[in-house]
Design a protein around this motif. Sequence first.
Motif, PDB file in Angstrom:
ATOM      1  N   ASP A  76       5.126  17.692 -41.803  1.00  0.00           N
ATOM      2  CA  ASP A  76       4.453  16.444 -41.445  1.00  0.00           C
ATOM      3  C   ASP A  76       3.052  16.765 -40.901  1.00  0.00           C
ATOM      4  O   ASP A  76       2.918  17.477 -39.906  1.00  0.00           O
ATOM      5  CB  ASP A  76       5.278  15.699 -40.393  1.00  0.00           C
ATOM      6  CG  ASP A  76       4.646  14.387 -39.992  1.00  0.00           C
ATOM      7  OD1 ASP A  76       3.897  13.817 -40.811  1.00  0.00           O
ATOM      8  OD2 ASP A  76       4.889  13.940 -38.853  1.00  0.00           O
ATOM      9  N   PRO A  77       1.994  16.255 -41.540  1.00  0.00           N
ATOM     10  CA  PRO A  77       0.634  16.571 -41.092  1.00  0.00           C
ATOM     11  C   PRO A  77       0.343  16.156 -39.653  1.00  0.00           C
ATOM     12  O   PRO A  77      -0.378  16.849 -38.934  1.00  0.00           O
ATOM     13  CB  PRO A  77      -0.256  15.790 -42.066  1.00  0.00           C
ATOM     14  CG  PRO A  77       0.583  15.531 -43.258  1.00  0.00           C
ATOM     15  CD  PRO A  77       1.996  15.461 -42.768  1.00  0.00           C
ATOM     16  N   ARG A  78       0.913  15.050 -39.221  1.00  0.00           N
ATOM     17  CA  ARG A  78       0.693  14.615 -37.831  1.00  0.00           C
ATOM     18  C   ARG A  78       1.322  15.600 -36.852  1.00  0.00           C
ATOM     19  O   ARG A  78       0.722  15.954 -35.838  1.00  0.00           O
ATOM     20  CB  ARG A  78       1.267  13.220 -37.616  1.00  0.00           C
ATOM     21  CG  ARG A  78       0.499  12.159 -38.328  1.00  0.00           C
ATOM     22  CD  ARG A  78       1.094  10.802 -38.068  1.00  0.00           C
ATOM     23  NE  ARG A  78       0.438   9.808 -38.905  1.00  0.00           N
ATOM     24  CZ  ARG A  78       0.974   8.678 -39.266  1.00  0.00           C
ATOM     25  NH1 ARG A  78       2.184   8.364 -38.854  1.00  0.00           N
ATOM     26  NH2 ARG A  78       0.317   7.841 -40.022  1.00  0.00           N
ATOM     27  N   GLN A  79       2.526  16.014 -37.162  1.00  0.00           N
ATOM     28  CA  GLN A  79       3.215  16.983 -36.307  1.00  0.00           C
ATOM     29  C   GLN A  79       2.470  18.316 -36.305  1.00  0.00           C
ATOM     30  O   GLN A  79       2.369  18.983 -35.277  1.00  0.00           O
ATOM     31  CB  GLN A  79       4.662  17.176 -36.769  1.00  0.00           C
ATOM     32  CG  GLN A  79       5.492  18.036 -35.864  1.00  0.00           C
ATOM     33  CD  GLN A  79       5.713  17.418 -34.496  1.00  0.00           C
ATOM     34  OE1 GLN A  79       5.685  16.201 -34.336  1.00  0.00           O
ATOM     35  NE2 GLN A  79       5.906  18.248 -33.502  1.00  0.00           N
ATOM     36  N   GLN A  80       1.932  18.708 -37.458  1.00  0.00           N
ATOM     37  CA  GLN A  80       1.153  19.947 -37.542  1.00  0.00           C
ATOM     38  C   GLN A  80      -0.085  19.866 -36.659  1.00  0.00           C
ATOM     39  O   GLN A  80      -0.411  20.828 -35.952  1.00  0.00           O
ATOM     40  CB  GLN A  80       0.749  20.218 -38.993  1.00  0.00           C
ATOM     41  CG  GLN A  80       1.890  20.605 -39.882  1.00  0.00           C
ATOM     42  CD  GLN A  80       1.462  20.739 -41.335  1.00  0.00           C
ATOM     43  OE1 GLN A  80       0.382  20.286 -41.727  1.00  0.00           O
ATOM     44  NE2 GLN A  80       2.323  21.351 -42.145  1.00  0.00           N
ATOM     45  N   GLN A  81      -0.778  18.740 -36.689  1.00  0.00           N
ATOM     46  CA  GLN A  81      -1.972  18.580 -35.854  1.00  0.00           C
ATOM     47  C   GLN A  81      -1.613  18.618 -34.371  1.00  0.00           C
ATOM     48  O   GLN A  81      -2.347  19.197 -33.560  1.00  0.00           O
ATOM     49  CB  GLN A  81      -2.686  17.266 -36.187  1.00  0.00           C
ATOM     50  CG  GLN A  81      -3.355  17.266 -37.543  1.00  0.00           C
ATOM     51  CD  GLN A  81      -4.416  18.349 -37.646  1.00  0.00           C
ATOM     52  OE1 GLN A  81      -5.155  18.601 -36.714  1.00  0.00           O
ATOM     53  NE2 GLN A  81      -4.456  19.005 -38.797  1.00  0.00           N
ATOM     54  N   ILE A  82      -0.498  18.041 -34.011  1.00  0.00           N
ATOM     55  CA  ILE A  82      -0.045  18.075 -32.617  1.00  0.00           C
ATOM     56  C   ILE A  82       0.245  19.507 -32.197  1.00  0.00           C
ATOM     57  O   ILE A  82      -0.160  19.942 -31.107  1.00  0.00           O
ATOM     58  CB  ILE A  82       1.199  17.165 -32.436  1.00  0.00           C
ATOM     59  CG1 ILE A  82       0.803  15.699 -32.581  1.00  0.00           C
ATOM     60  CG2 ILE A  82       1.859  17.424 -31.089  1.00  0.00           C
ATOM     61  CD1 ILE A  82       1.973  14.750 -32.654  1.00  0.00           C
ATOM     62  N   LEU A  83       0.925  20.246 -33.063  1.00  0.00           N
ATOM     63  CA  LEU A  83       1.228  21.653 -32.755  1.00  0.00           C
ATOM     64  C   LEU A  83      -0.052  22.474 -32.606  1.00  0.00           C
ATOM     65  O   LEU A  83      -0.157  23.318 -31.701  1.00  0.00           O
ATOM     66  CB  LEU A  83       2.123  22.251 -33.836  1.00  0.00           C
ATOM     67  CG  LEU A  83       3.571  21.792 -33.847  1.00  0.00           C
ATOM     68  CD1 LEU A  83       4.270  22.269 -35.115  1.00  0.00           C
ATOM     69  CD2 LEU A  83       4.293  22.288 -32.613  1.00  0.00           C
ATOM     70  N   LEU A  84      -1.021  22.237 -33.483  1.00  0.00           N
ATOM     71  CA  LEU A  84      -2.296  22.960 -33.391  1.00  0.00           C
ATOM     72  C   LEU A  84      -3.021  22.648 -32.083  1.00  0.00           C
ATOM     73  O   LEU A  84      -3.530  23.548 -31.411  1.00  0.00           O
ATOM     74  CB  LEU A  84      -3.199  22.617 -34.573  1.00  0.00           C
ATOM     75  CG  LEU A  84      -2.864  23.279 -35.889  1.00  0.00           C
ATOM     76  CD1 LEU A  84      -3.770  22.750 -36.991  1.00  0.00           C
ATOM     77  CD2 LEU A  84      -3.001  24.777 -35.783  1.00  0.00           C
ATOM     78  N   ARG A  85      -3.067  21.368 -31.724  1.00  0.00           N
ATOM     79  CA  ARG A  85      -3.732  20.986 -30.466  1.00  0.00           C
ATOM     80  C   ARG A  85      -3.035  21.595 -29.255  1.00  0.00           C
ATOM     81  O   ARG A  85      -3.693  22.067 -28.333  1.00  0.00           O
ATOM     82  CB  ARG A  85      -3.780  19.468 -30.341  1.00  0.00           C
ATOM     83  CG  ARG A  85      -5.009  18.870 -30.979  1.00  0.00           C
ATOM     84  CD  ARG A  85      -5.163  17.408 -30.655  1.00  0.00           C
ATOM     85  NE  ARG A  85      -4.821  16.677 -31.876  1.00  0.00           N
ATOM     86  CZ  ARG A  85      -3.837  15.807 -31.992  1.00  0.00           C
ATOM     87  NH1 ARG A  85      -3.082  15.497 -30.980  1.00  0.00           N
ATOM     88  NH2 ARG A  85      -3.593  15.216 -33.136  1.00  0.00           N
ATOM     89  N   GLU A  86      -1.715  21.577 -29.254  1.00  0.00           N
ATOM     90  CA  GLU A  86      -0.969  22.161 -28.136  1.00  0.00           C
ATOM     91  C   GLU A  86      -1.205  23.665 -28.036  1.00  0.00           C
ATOM     92  O   GLU A  86      -1.354  24.206 -26.936  1.00  0.00           O
ATOM     93  CB  GLU A  86       0.521  21.869 -28.280  1.00  0.00           C
ATOM     94  CG  GLU A  86       0.900  20.432 -28.030  1.00  0.00           C
ATOM     95  CD  GLU A  86       2.377  20.177 -28.264  1.00  0.00           C
ATOM     96  OE1 GLU A  86       3.115  21.128 -28.601  1.00  0.00           O
ATOM     97  OE2 GLU A  86       2.794  19.021 -28.111  1.00  0.00           O
ATOM     98  N   THR A  87      -1.252  24.334 -29.185  1.00  0.00           N
ATOM     99  CA  THR A  87      -1.475  25.777 -29.181  1.00  0.00           C
ATOM    100  C   THR A  87      -2.881  26.101 -28.704  1.00  0.00           C
ATOM    101  O   THR A  87      -3.081  27.023 -27.912  1.00  0.00           O
ATOM    102  CB  THR A  87      -1.236  26.356 -30.585  1.00  0.00           C
ATOM    103  OG1 THR A  87       0.057  25.951 -31.039  1.00  0.00           O
ATOM    104  CG2 THR A  87      -1.314  27.868 -30.576  1.00  0.00           C
TER     105      THR A  87
END
Length: 99
Positions: free
Chosen positions: A46-57
């Motif tokens: 899921d692209p939204r979930q990927q962006q959230i993971l990137l921001r958190e990292t």
Amino acid sequence: MSQTTVTSLYRRALKQSLDWAVQRSIWRGQAVYIRSLFDANKDVRDPRQQQILLRETEKLLNEWKHPDPYRPPTAPGGNKWERNLPAPILPYAAPPGAH
């Protein structure tokens, strides 16, 4: 999310962990842990979930940044950087024995 973005983030995490543990025997455990965190999320599509993971990292990397990162001694900013530079040649100095 591109693969280069993730690999860049992974490499930055590994390099940053080296700032905290310079000894490879200690660092190896941290590297394995970091790899397990990245592997746990490798199947997220899921692209939204990927962006959230990137921001958190990114947020975690900024939060855990070392205040005085390790620099190799001969690298710019290291304690041996430009230690034995040759003496500058002055344009106005006469060559030896010209007097």
